[in-house]
Design a protein around this motif. Structure first.
Motif, PDB file in Angstrom:
ATOM      1  N   UNK B 140      43.862  35.298  42.923  1.00 54.38           N
ATOM      2  CA  UNK B 140      42.868  35.654  43.965  1.00 54.38           C
ATOM      3  C   UNK B 140      42.873  34.500  44.859  1.00 54.38           C
ATOM      4  N   UNK B 150      51.139  41.630  51.743  1.00 57.74           N
ATOM      5  CA  UNK B 150      50.382  42.862  50.666  1.00 57.74           C
ATOM      6  C   UNK B 150      49.929  43.952  51.623  1.00 57.74           C
ATOM      7  N   UNK B 156      50.065  49.624  45.405  1.00 56.84           N
ATOM      8  CA  UNK B 156      48.726  49.519  45.250  1.00 56.84           C
ATOM      9  C   UNK B 156      48.968  47.779  44.772  1.00 56.84           C
ATOM     10  N   UNK B 157      47.591  47.285  45.370  1.00 57.50           N
ATOM     11  CA  UNK B 157      47.366  45.904  45.101  1.00 57.50           C
ATOM     12  C   UNK B 157      46.059  45.692  44.295  1.00 57.50           C
ATOM     13  N   UNK B 158      46.179  44.627  43.452  1.00 56.77           N
ATOM     14  CA  UNK B 158      44.976  44.438  42.737  1.00 56.77           C
ATOM     15  C   UNK B 158      45.258  42.787  42.279  1.00 56.77           C
ATOM     16  N   UNK B 159      44.060  42.170  41.940  1.00 52.81           N
ATOM     17  CA  UNK B 159      44.235  40.654  41.817  1.00 52.81           C
ATOM     18  C   UNK B 159      43.717  40.496  40.339  1.00 52.81           C
ATOM     19  N   UNK B 161      41.616  36.830  38.302  1.00 53.47           N
ATOM     20  CA  UNK B 161      40.873  35.897  38.446  1.00 53.47           C
ATOM     21  C   UNK B 161      41.888  34.436  38.472  1.00 53.47           C
ATOM     22  N   UNK B 171      45.096  43.151  33.685  1.00 53.65           N
ATOM     23  CA  UNK B 171      45.484  43.768  34.796  1.00 53.65           C
ATOM     24  C   UNK B 171      46.934  44.524  34.523  1.00 53.65           C
ATOM     25  N   UNK B 174      46.320  47.688  32.554  1.00 58.12           N
ATOM     26  CA  UNK B 174      45.789  48.612  33.462  1.00 58.12           C
ATOM     27  C   UNK B 174      46.638  49.314  34.262  1.00 58.12           C
TER      28      UNK B 174
END
Lengths: 80, 415
Positions: B140, B150, B156-159, B161, B171, B174
């Motif tokens: 993050x 990105x 797809x993008x995810x983050x 911590x 993640x 997931x």
């Protein structure tokens, strides 16, 4: 556990860095800077996996995801 | 003419809003080369003042090194000023490919492609190697240029911590169904100066069949025992799939950057990365300078060793004075003040004492985490750092924050 409690618990675990921070069902998540637009992805995927639904991308808007209450409303639209 | 009063007023209003928020940025004119000692005109029109610079990315002090300047002169004479072309039309000289090969060896990768900047490398790489069947999972706190890259990519993008390996693993689980997965991090984080846990990240990426991307802009040249970067420090040299880095910081400080990594990924960039395809080649004079920088760094670790010692001296000195620092061991040493106005006042007073350091506050850093970001260089000698410590003491005394904890500073000045 009720849906709104499940979602609130997920949001707290997923997004809060400070354990003392308090979140409620109507706390602004996106507009309040707690969840950024990138991080919405995991919330959407969590909801889809948990409730066996598919939320169209054009419905997964920052407005629709802005509070736990609003998310519950959105999810209920897609639960058969 | 379409630039009517209405249009002008719109922009004037927006700019005034930026000023009202106190986040309007103003440049300070430097009348000398980049170095530990610089001559600054600030504010504009004020008499030029000699100050010690402790906010440059000139970690190895090579920006004005005579050997680098000489090599740049020779490159200018031998290969000209510009190429007037992108790389793939008629903009690739022998020295461009020589630099790519040397960076590959230096970073321990398979191949390298040059970009006009690391900003461009980060903007272009993801779109070139990923599709909408894939996922990018980023820390993050990654740099803004990675976020822009990105955004330009269909994946797809995810983050996860910041530096939280348990969260990263969740993640990866997931997104297990995705065709390709890329975990994305900075090597050294530019605002806090902390280091990514690359050893743990390599293990997780192996376990979940994900590629690992590391931006080494604040690491290349000085992190690790021979300065190769965070991957050397973490014992995973040769195991990073994609590295981006810049020549605009420790590696001479002029401009330019690169993507270095698995040869297929580099080739994908050569075929598809838009900042590579549609912007000019790096000027020959810069390429010649960076080649000389790599000469210097592969012959001796003297400069990164001096930087390490300077950093230890600086951190120890600030802690002994009673400042609150972000923990870490890199040359990025943030002095935490928490309150935005205090950070600006503190910076101004330091300048009056002959020390050039900038205060950062929201939105560049999180709200309530304002700071003076200091950056140490091998170009500093101990006398520079001693003078800077004396100035920090004087200004710290003025504001009564020496020896105070984070909570006490916040109680005194607010967030």
């Amino acid at each position: 556990m009720e849906m709104k409690d499940v979602i609130l618990e997920y949001v707290i675990e997923e997004y809060l860095e400070d354990e003392d921070e308090v979140l409620t069902f109507d706390s602004p998540l996106i507009s309040g800077g707690i969840v950024d637009s990138f991080s919405m992805v995991s919330l959407k995927r969590f909801l889809e996996n948990k409730y066996k639904i598919s939320i169209p991308d054009d419905k997964a808007t920052p407005e629709a995801f802005d509070t736990v209450d609003k998310i519950v409303t959105l999810v209920n639209e897609y639960i058969k | 003419m379409a630039y009517s009063d209405k249009v002008r007023n719109t922009y004037e209003g927006t700019l005034q809003g930026i000023k009202d928020k106190g986040v309007f940025k103003q440049e300070r004119y430097i009348h000398s080369s980049q170095a530990a000692d610089i001559e600054v005109e600030y504010p504009t029109g004020a008499p030029i003042q000699k100050v010690i610079n402790i906010c440059a990315n000139n970690y190895l002090g090579l920006s004005s090194h005579p050997d680098v300047v000489q090599a740049a002169h020779e490159g200018l004479d031998a290969r000209g000023y510009g190429m007037s072309s992108v790389r793939f039309i008629c903009g690739t000289q022998d020295i461009h490919r020589e630099l790519e090969n040397r960076v590959t060896e230096f970073l321990g990768t398979e191949d390298t492609i040059l970009f006009p900047s690391c900003m461009d490398a980060n903007a272009g790489v993801f779109e070139a190697i990923l599709t909408d069947e894939d996922v990018m999972i980023s820390d993050r706190l990654v740099h803004a240029s990675i976020i822009d890259g990105m955004r330009l990519c269909a994946a797809m993008h995810d983050t996860f911590k910041h530096s939280n390996m348990k969260h990263l693993e969740k993640k990866l689980q997931l997104h297990a169904d995705k065709r390709l997965k890329v975990v994305i991090t900075d090597g050294v984080f530019s605002m806090d100066g902390d280091t990514a846990k690359l050893d743990e990240m390599v293990a997780l990426c192996d376990k979940y069949d994900a590629m690992l991307f590391v931006d080494e802009s604040h690491s290349s040249g000085f992190i690790g025992k021979t300065g190769r970067g965070t991957h050397e420090k973490c014992g995973v040299f040769g195991k990073i799939d994609i590295i981006t880095t810049t020549f605009g910081k420790a590696l001479g400080g002029a401009s330019g950057g690169c993507v270095s990594g698995r040869k297929e990924l580099v080739e994908m960039c050569r075929q598809k990365a838009r900042p590579y395809l549609f912007s000019n080649t790096i000027a020959p004079v810069v390429v010649a300078g960076v080649n000389k920088v790599l000469d210097i760094l592969t012959k001796s670790t003297e400069r990164r060793d001096k930087l390490e010692k300077n950093t230890e001296f600086w951190r120890k000195g600030l802690l002994e004075l009673g400042f609150v620092l972000q923990p870490g061991d890199t040359p990025i040493v943030p002095v935490m003040l928490f309150n935005a106005k205090l950070s600006q006042d503190f910076s101004k007073d330091l300048y009056d004492e002959g020390i050039y350091a900038i205060g950062f506050f929201f939105p560049v850093v999180p709200n309530g985490a304002a700071r003076i970001r200091t950056q140490i260089s091998a170009g500093h000698d101990i006398h520079h750092l001693e003078k800077a410590l004396a100035a920090f003491k004087k200004v710290g005394d003025k504001y009564g924050i020496l020896g105070l904890t984070k909570q006490e500073i916040i109680e005194k000045y607010g967030l």
